[in-house]
Design a protein around this motif. Structure first.
Motif, mmCIF file in Angstrom:
data_model
loop_
_atom_site.group_PDB
_atom_site.id
_atom_site.type_symbol
_atom_site.label_atom_id
_atom_site.label_comp_id
_atom_site.label_asym_id
_atom_site.label_seq_id
_atom_site.Cartn_x
_atom_site.Cartn_y
_atom_site.Cartn_z
ATOM 1 N N ALA A 87 93.281 -30.072 73.678
ATOM 2 C CA ALA A 87 94.143 -29.011 74.203
ATOM 3 C C ALA A 87 95.597 -29.451 74.207
ATOM 4 O O ALA A 87 96.501 -28.674 73.845
ATOM 5 N N ALA A 88 95.848 -30.706 74.603
ATOM 6 C CA ALA A 88 97.225 -31.202 74.643
ATOM 7 C C ALA A 88 97.824 -31.311 73.251
ATOM 8 O O ALA A 88 98.981 -30.931 73.029
ATOM 9 N N GLN A 89 97.045 -31.797 72.295
ATOM 10 C CA GLN A 89 97.569 -31.966 70.943
ATOM 11 C C GLN A 89 97.791 -30.617 70.264
ATOM 12 O O GLN A 89 98.781 -30.430 69.548
ATOM 13 N N GLU A 90 96.903 -29.686 70.493
ATOM 14 C CA GLU A 90 97.074 -28.365 69.881
ATOM 15 C C GLU A 90 98.301 -27.651 70.436
ATOM 16 O O GLU A 90 98.991 -26.920 69.716
ATOM 17 N N ALA A 91 98.613 -27.878 71.707
ATOM 18 C CA ALA A 91 99.768 -27.227 72.326
ATOM 19 C C ALA A 91 101.081 -27.927 71.999
ATOM 20 O O ALA A 91 102.155 -27.343 72.173
ATOM 21 N N PHE A 92 101.014 -29.156 71.524
ATOM 22 C CA PHE A 92 102.216 -29.942 71.227
ATOM 23 C C PHE A 92 103.003 -29.299 70.087
ATOM 24 O O PHE A 92 102.467 -29.039 69.004
ATOM 25 N N ASP A 93 104.287 -29.051 70.316
ATOM 26 C CA ASP A 93 105.128 -28.378 69.323
ATOM 27 C C ASP A 93 106.079 -29.327 68.609
ATOM 28 O O ASP A 93 107.005 -28.884 67.923
ATOM 29 N N GLY A 94 105.860 -30.622 68.752
ATOM 30 C CA GLY A 94 106.785 -31.587 68.174
ATOM 31 C C GLY A 94 106.521 -31.933 66.729
ATOM 32 O O GLY A 94 107.097 -32.898 66.217
ATOM 33 N N ILE A 95 105.660 -31.178 66.047
ATOM 34 C CA ILE A 95 105.388 -31.427 64.632
ATOM 35 C C ILE A 95 105.515 -30.099 63.884
ATOM 36 O O ILE A 95 104.858 -29.106 64.209
ATOM 37 N N GLU A 96 106.391 -30.066 62.890
ATOM 38 C CA GLU A 96 106.710 -28.826 62.189
ATOM 39 C C GLU A 96 105.520 -28.256 61.424
ATOM 40 O O GLU A 96 105.444 -27.049 61.184
ATOM 41 N N LEU A 97 104.576 -29.115 61.028
ATOM 42 C CA LEU A 97 103.426 -28.645 60.250
ATOM 43 C C LEU A 97 102.663 -27.547 60.981
ATOM 44 O O LEU A 97 102.017 -26.705 60.362
ATOM 45 N N LYS A 98 102.706 -27.588 62.287
ATOM 46 C CA LYS A 98 101.963 -26.610 63.094
ATOM 47 C C LYS A 98 102.364 -25.185 62.743
ATOM 48 O O LYS A 98 101.522 -24.266 62.777
ATOM 49 N N LYS A 99 103.639 -24.988 62.395
ATOM 50 C CA LYS A 99 104.133 -23.631 62.141
ATOM 51 C C LYS A 99 103.556 -23.022 60.867
ATOM 52 O O LYS A 99 103.473 -21.804 60.745
ATOM 53 N N GLY A 100 103.174 -23.849 59.897
ATOM 54 C CA GLY A 100 102.689 -23.321 58.627
ATOM 55 C C GLY A 100 101.190 -23.415 58.445
ATOM 56 O O GLY A 100 100.663 -22.907 57.455
ATOM 57 N N ALA A 101 100.486 -24.059 59.383
ATOM 58 C CA ALA A 101 99.039 -24.222 59.254
ATOM 59 C C ALA A 101 98.315 -23.037 59.887
ATOM 60 O O ALA A 101 98.839 -22.364 60.769
ATOM 61 N N ARG A 102 97.086 -22.818 59.416
ATOM 62 C CA ARG A 102 96.292 -21.714 59.960
ATOM 63 C C ARG A 102 95.459 -22.144 61.149
ATOM 64 O O ARG A 102 95.295 -21.385 62.103
ATOM 65 N N ASN A 103 94.897 -23.351 61.088
ATOM 66 C CA ASN A 103 93.995 -23.801 62.149
ATOM 67 C C ASN A 103 94.234 -25.259 62.495
ATOM 68 O O ASN A 103 94.634 -26.062 61.651
ATOM 69 N N PHE A 104 93.955 -25.577 63.729
ATOM 70 C CA PHE A 104 94.025 -26.937 64.259
ATOM 71 C C PHE A 104 92.707 -27.642 63.946
ATOM 72 O O PHE A 104 91.631 -27.132 64.251
ATOM 73 N N CYS A 105 92.791 -28.804 63.298
ATOM 74 C CA CYS A 105 91.592 -29.551 62.883
ATOM 75 C C CYS A 105 91.507 -30.828 63.706
ATOM 76 O O CYS A 105 92.096 -31.851 63.340
ATOM 77 N N PHE A 106 90.770 -30.781 64.801
ATOM 78 C CA PHE A 106 90.729 -31.915 65.722
ATOM 79 C C PHE A 106 89.710 -32.962 65.299
ATOM 80 O O PHE A 106 90.052 -34.136 65.132
ATOM 81 N N ALA A 107 88.457 -32.564 65.112
ATOM 82 C CA ALA A 107 87.408 -33.529 64.789
ATOM 83 C C ALA A 107 86.140 -32.776 64.417
ATOM 84 O O ALA A 107 86.033 -31.563 64.592
ATOM 85 N N ASP A 108 85.160 -33.522 63.914
ATOM 86 C CA ASP A 108 83.846 -32.972 63.630
ATOM 87 C C ASP A 108 82.823 -34.091 63.762
ATOM 88 O O ASP A 108 83.148 -35.270 63.607
ATOM 89 N N GLY A 109 81.586 -33.716 64.033
ATOM 90 C CA GLY A 109 80.539 -34.707 64.174
ATOM 91 C C GLY A 109 80.246 -35.013 65.634
ATOM 92 O O GLY A 109 80.618 -34.271 66.541
ATOM 93 N N ASN A 110 79.597 -36.131 65.871
ATOM 94 C CA ASN A 110 79.164 -36.539 67.198
ATOM 95 C C ASN A 110 80.182 -37.499 67.800
ATOM 96 O O ASN A 110 80.338 -38.623 67.313
ATOM 97 N N PRO A 111 80.891 -37.109 68.863
ATOM 98 C CA PRO A 111 81.923 -37.992 69.429
ATOM 99 C C PRO A 111 81.361 -39.270 70.039
ATOM 100 O O PRO A 111 82.132 -40.196 70.330
ATOM 101 N N LYS A 112 80.045 -39.355 70.213
ATOM 102 C CA LYS A 112 79.429 -40.573 70.727
ATOM 103 C C LYS A 112 78.967 -41.499 69.607
ATOM 104 O O LYS A 112 78.360 -42.548 69.873
ATOM 105 N N ALA A 113 79.249 -41.137 68.366
ATOM 106 C CA ALA A 113 78.798 -41.922 67.215
ATOM 107 C C ALA A 113 79.388 -43.326 67.243
ATOM 108 O O ALA A 113 80.504 -43.553 67.733
ATOM 109 N N ARG A 114 78.650 -44.254 66.664
ATOM 110 C CA ARG A 114 79.126 -45.632 66.559
ATOM 111 C C ARG A 114 80.175 -45.788 65.458
ATOM 112 O O ARG A 114 80.977 -46.716 65.484
#
Length: 268
Positions: A87-114
């Motif tokens: 939530a914090a990273q998606e709301a962060f406006d300090g990177i210009e790329l955010k203005k031209g991208a369609r979606n926020f890509c945070f992660a995928d898979g199992n966050p408990k993975a080794r």
């Protein structure tokens, strides 16, 4: 001689770009110098040489970069969970790329993975779906790790992978991220890895090596275990490179076997 012909070979735009990509992967960064260099004019054999300075990520963002990095660091530190960090990273406006991208890509898979797979940045398909590694390269990545019994959809953390990119917003035209874009993303990435706490990290391509090690030249780095973000890390060639250069899959298979062996050794 025709501009599209070189020593008897037709050189179309696609082939030229493929050759350039190959040279970059091999670490070629200065194909032609601005001035001629006399390679025979060598320094004296016993002349003392200064130790090379440590690698430094060169930035060009000017006076506004430091405050943006400081804001990113404060937001990242305040996040006590992966959901809060996203939530914090998606709301962060300090990177210009955010203005031209369609979606926020945070992660995928199992966050408990080794095993945490660190990629570069979202591509077109990733930008559409809001998930990292879902295009052709992502499909190959899934097949590669399935060959050693790992999968992004595995419920068991022992057999799962967790996929993150250095950048969460797509650079236009799939260009490489700039040093400034990496700099403002690094605080979030470091916190992401701290919260996920994987046993091992796979640095998938040049950009992750640049972010984690301040080094490029993945074909020189691949297959050698290093430390990144305080954890054992294995640089590997990006699946997109393997799609363009199928012969390199043999080395990638060796890297996967090394990863599986390291996992097994940590389980004992």
């Amino acid at each position: 001689m025709d501009d599209a012909t070189y020593q008897g070979f037709d050189l179309d735009a696609e082939t030229a770009l493929a050759l350039l990509d190959w040279q970059l992967e091999m670490g070629v960064d200065v194909p032609v110098m601005d001035a001629p260099v006399d390679r025979f004019d060598l320094p004296a054999r016993n002349a003392p040489t200064a130790a090379p300075p440590p690698p430094v990520l060169k930035l060009s963002g000017g006076d506004d970069l430091a405050p943006r990095v400081a804001e990113a660091e404060a937001l990242a530190r305040s996040a006590g969970s992966l959901d809060a960090l996203a939530a914090a990273q998606e709301a962060f406006d300090g990177i210009e790329l955010k203005k031209g991208a369609r979606n926020f890509c945070f992660a995928d898979g199992n966050p408990k993975a080794r095993v945490l797979i660190l990629g570069e940045a979202p591509g077109d398909e990733e930008d559409r779906q809001g998930r990292p590694f879902v295009g052709r390269a992502g499909q190959l990545l899934d097949r590669m790790f399935a060959a050693i019994g790992l999968a992004r959809d595995a419920v068991d953390a022992e057999r799962a992978i967790y996929i993150v990119n250095v950048l969460t917003w797509r650079p236009p035209g799939n260009r490489d991220p700039s040093p400034d874009e990496i700099a403002v993303s690094l605080p979030f990435l470091r916190r992401h890895i701290e919260l996920a706490a994987p046993d091992l990290i796979v640095l998938m391509g040049n950009i992750p090596c640049q972010a984690a090690l301040e080094k490029r030249g993945i074909l020189r780095l691949r297959g050698q275990w290093v430390q990144a973000f305080g954890r054992p890390a294995l640089p590997m060639a990006h699946p997109a490179y393997l799609l363009r250069n199928p012969a390199a899959k043999r080395e990638a298979w060796g890297d996967l076997l090394s990863l599986a062996e390291r996992l097994d050794s940590l389980s004992v």
